[in-house]
Design an enzyme around this catalytic site. Structure first.
Site, PDB file in Angstrom:
ATOM      1  N   CYS A 261       0.854  -1.252   0.335  1.00 20.67           N
ATOM      2  CA  CYS A 261       0.026   0.039   0.136  1.00 20.67           C
ATOM      3  C   CYS A 261       1.151   1.548   0.003  1.00 20.67           C
ATOM      4  O   CYS A 261       0.954   1.862  -0.953  1.00 20.67           O
ATOM      5  CB  CYS A 261      -1.352  -0.162   1.597  1.00 20.67           C
ATOM      6  SG  CYS A 261      -1.742  -1.520   1.162  1.00 20.67           S
TER       7      CYS A 261
HETATM    8  N1  LIG Z   1      -2.434  -5.879   2.708  1.00 20.85           N
HETATM    9  C1  LIG Z   1      -3.185  -4.341   2.427  1.00 20.85           C
HETATM   10  O1  LIG Z   1      -2.471  -4.938   3.397  1.00 20.85           O
HETATM   11  C2  LIG Z   1      -4.204  -4.057   2.374  1.00 20.85           C
HETATM   12  C3  LIG Z   1      -4.398  -2.917   2.874  1.00 20.85           C
HETATM   13  C4  LIG Z   1      -5.366  -2.432   2.205  1.00 20.85           C
HETATM   14  C5  LIG Z   1      -6.243  -1.958   1.281  1.00 20.85           C
HETATM   15  N2  LIG Z   1      -5.436  -2.956   0.346  1.00 20.85           N
HETATM   16  C6  LIG Z   1      -5.824  -3.698  -1.039  1.00 20.85           C
HETATM   17  O2  LIG Z   1      -6.340  -4.693  -1.806  1.00 20.85           O
HETATM   18  C7  LIG Z   1      -6.392  -4.854  -2.350  1.00 20.85           C
HETATM   19  C8  LIG Z   1      -5.922  -6.260  -2.343  1.00 20.85           C
HETATM   20  O3  LIG Z   1      -4.735  -6.537  -1.890  1.00 20.85           O
HETATM   21  P1  LIG Z   1      -3.995  -7.641  -1.036  1.00 20.85           P
HETATM   22  O4  LIG Z   1      -3.351  -7.190  -0.781  1.00 20.85           O
HETATM   23  O5  LIG Z   1      -5.330  -8.440  -0.775  1.00 20.85           O
HETATM   24  O6  LIG Z   1      -3.605  -8.442  -2.805  1.00 20.85           O
HETATM   25  P2  LIG Z   1      -3.039 -10.138  -2.602  1.00 20.85           P
HETATM   26  O7  LIG Z   1      -1.991 -10.394  -4.082  1.00 20.85           O
HETATM   27  O8  LIG Z   1      -2.581 -10.253  -1.163  1.00 20.85           O
HETATM   28  O9  LIG Z   1      -4.368 -10.923  -3.281  1.00 20.85           O
HETATM   29  C9  LIG Z   1      -5.317 -11.289  -4.018  1.00 20.85           C
HETATM   30  C10 LIG Z   1      -5.519 -12.744  -4.326  1.00 20.85           C
HETATM   31  O10 LIG Z   1      -6.419 -11.917  -5.961  1.00 20.85           O
HETATM   32  C11 LIG Z   1      -6.119 -12.992  -6.897  1.00 20.85           C
HETATM   33  N3  LIG Z   1      -6.267 -12.092  -7.727  1.00 20.85           N
HETATM   34  C12 LIG Z   1      -5.734 -11.859  -9.135  1.00 20.85           C
HETATM   35  N4  LIG Z   1      -6.251 -11.705  -9.828  1.00 20.85           N
HETATM   36  C13 LIG Z   1      -7.061 -12.228  -9.606  1.00 20.85           C
HETATM   37  C14 LIG Z   1      -8.670 -12.168 -11.114  1.00 20.85           C
HETATM   38  N5  LIG Z   1      -8.842 -11.692 -11.870  1.00 20.85           N
HETATM   39  N6  LIG Z   1      -9.442 -12.834  -9.248  1.00 20.85           N
HETATM   40  C15 LIG Z   1      -9.790 -13.692  -8.668  1.00 20.85           C
HETATM   41  N7  LIG Z   1      -8.887 -13.630  -8.171  1.00 20.85           N
HETATM   42  C16 LIG Z   1      -7.532 -12.669  -8.428  1.00 20.85           C
HETATM   43  C17 LIG Z   1      -4.963 -13.476  -6.303  1.00 20.85           C
HETATM   44  O11 LIG Z   1      -3.998 -14.344  -6.598  1.00 20.85           O
HETATM   45  C18 LIG Z   1      -4.150 -12.831  -4.580  1.00 20.85           C
HETATM   46  O12 LIG Z   1      -4.633 -13.938  -4.283  1.00 20.85           O
HETATM   47  C19 LIG Z   1      -5.362  -4.350  -3.686  1.00 20.85           C
HETATM   48  O13 LIG Z   1      -5.841  -3.091  -4.325  1.00 20.85           O
HETATM   49  C20 LIG Z   1      -4.874  -3.552  -2.567  1.00 20.85           C
HETATM   50  O14 LIG Z   1      -4.093  -2.151  -2.488  1.00 20.85           O
HETATM   51  C21 LIG Z   1      -4.673  -4.149   0.421  1.00 20.85           C
END
Ligand SMILES: NC(=O)c1ccc[n+]([C@@H]2O[C@H](COP(=O)([O-])OP(=O)(O)OC[C@H]3O[C@@H](n4cnc5c(N)ncnc54)[C@H](O)[C@@H]3O)[C@@H](O)[C@H]2O)c1
Length: 419
Positions: A261
């Site tokens: 992030c």
């Molecule tokens: N990690 C954090 O602390 C955090 C905090 C707030 C917001 N976010 C936001 O949340 C969102 C997700 O982040 P995350 O950290 O969970 O990511 P991540 O990489 O941990 O997980 C994302 C998952 O989505 C899957 N994926 C990718 N493309 C896909 C598709 N087309 N269909 C289905 N699944 C798909 C991937 O295989 C993966 O398992 C991002 O936008 C991020 O900026 C993350």
């Protein structure tokens, strides 16, 4: 509908959401494109720090199913999209996963469904990117046929005090009715729901929160660089300033910022601003300062070796903690990559110790992992504490034979130098 909720993307955001929904009694399915993630979850294995294997087993017992088959999206009353929104190799916002996930939802959208986006993105994404894809792909209309909402996740991995349940949740909808449906959904999961005026306000609020950290970390890093030049103890400066009971929030200097992030989200803001002809100068200044920090750490490390009549070339350097935060296993965008690469480029023989990270590859070559902390410290010519995991015993570090560069301001001792 077979499921109350389908979560698209079962990562750091999606899996805790699915877990919370299972815990409050919703019937939940998770859809992810990764076969590894799906197989692991269905076998009761978690790949996310804040969710244990026991949690996944409990979810499975509650009926949770992970699948790669998007057909389940047609059978879910609410669909929440939690896919990554990272950067392209050129450093620009990458909305491809979001577009792909939304297209998959659109192709199966049924009237009455609530679709929520949680992925972080620039203001306007829900209205300008997600809405047209959903409407064109389904032939249905937001507001008339289905509901579309945006709700940014605020999870803080590894934080035991603030969980999804007790962290206030910002919710917004494309129409007042969309917002109402989204509020009803999140009220089942969290204690406090805050309704934003619209999706752009909610999207911008998320970017403001993370940009606030980004800019303040850059500020304190630049103060640290200046203090280094002036021979002022930055850690004492911070200790003193942090005693002000109002108007000052403490941030710590270090090797840079990491995670999915803080280094990423301000790019979304900067690029969107550029497209609007608006120059966000504070973002470019912060980016420049943060980019200098890995090099600064390496210079300080080289200086400590020079005091011993040695150079980095051929020196055995031990990195402690390569994740981007303490006490978690997430190495995404960790500044440890840039520090290790620079040390290697200077000819150092670099190894790392991190109880949470079994493999750490810098460029194409894995970094040598040391499991025995005391042995690793005994073998090193120089130790750099990059991440202050709670297992790093200050007393042990203070007794090392080699110099220690502590970039987190955590330890003290005759051989310890703070960044
Ligand atoms: N990690 C954090 O602390 C955090 C905090 C707030 C917001 N976010 C936001 O949340 C969102 C997700 O982040 P995350 O950290 O969970 O990511 P991540 O990489 O941990 O997980 C994302 C998952 O989505 C899957 N994926 C990718 N493309 C896909 C598709 N087309 N269909 C289905 N699944 C798909 C991937 O295989 C993966 O398992 C991002 O936008 C991020 O900026 C993350």
């Amino acid at each position: 509908m077979t499921y109350d909720l389908a979560v698209v993307g079962l990562g750091y955001i999606g899996l805790p959401l699915a877990q919370r929904a299972c815990a409050v009694g919703l019937s939940v399915v998770g859809c992810d494109t990764s076969g590894r993630v799906v197989a692991g979850l269905n076998a009761g294995r978690s790949h996310v720090d804040d969710v244990s294997d026991a949690d996944v087993s409990a979810m499975r017992e509650a009926g949770f199913l992970a699948t790669r088959d998007p057909a389940v999206l047609a059978d879910s009353a609410t669909v929440v999209v939690c896919v990554p929104t990272g950067l392209t190799p050129a450093g620009d916002p990458d909305l491809e996963s979001l577009r792909a996930a939304v297209r998959a939802v659109a192709a199966r959208l049924r009237p009455g469904t609530l679709v929520v986006v949680e992925s972080t993105s620039h203001p306007g994404t829900t209205e300008e990117v997600v809405r047209p894809l959903l409407e064109e792909g389904s032939g249905l209309r937001v507001g008339d046929d289905f509901h579309l909402a945006y709700s940014p996740e605020r999870i803080d991995p590894g934080n035991p005090s603030f969980t999804m349940r007790n962290t206030p949740r910002v919710v917004s909808g494309c129409t007042p009715l969309c917002a109402k449906y989204a509020v009803a959904f999140y009220s089942k999961l969290v204690e406090t729901v805050v309704v934003a005026r619209g999706t752009r306000e909610a999207e911008m609020a998320k970017l403001l929160e993370n940009t606030y950290r980004y800019v303040n970390i850059a500020l304190v890093d630049e103060v640290a660089l200046f203090c280094d030049r002036m021979g002022i103890d930055i850690w004492d400066v911070l200790h003193c300033a942090a005693t002000k009971p109002f108007g000052f929030a403490a941030f710590s200097p270090g090797a840079g910022v990491g995670g999915h992030c803080i280094p990423v989200d301000p790019r979304y803001l900067a690029v969107k601003a550029e497209s609007e002809g608006f120059s966000f100068r504070i973002l470019s200044a912060a980016r420049e300062v943060l980019g200098r920090m890995p090099g600064h750490v390496v210079e300080r490390a080289a200086g400590l070796l020079e005091e011993q009549g040695r150079s980095l070339n051929g020196a055995r350097v031990l990195l402690l903690g390569v994740t981007y935060k303490p006490d978690i296993a997430d190495t995404r965008e960790s500044p440890a990559y840039a520090v290790a690469a620079r040390l290697r480029a200077r000819g150092a023989d670099v190894a790392y110790h991190d109880p949470y990270v079994s493999e750490f590859t810098v460029g194409t070559a894995p970094l040598r992992r040391r499991e025995d902390l005391a042995g690793a410290l005994a073998d090193a010519d120089l130790t750099v504490l990059l991440q202050d995991h709670s297992c790093y015993d200050s007393a042990l570090l203070a007794r090392t034979r080699c110099p220690v560069l502590d970039t987190r301001g955590r330890t003290a001792g005759a051989r310890v130098t703070l960044l």
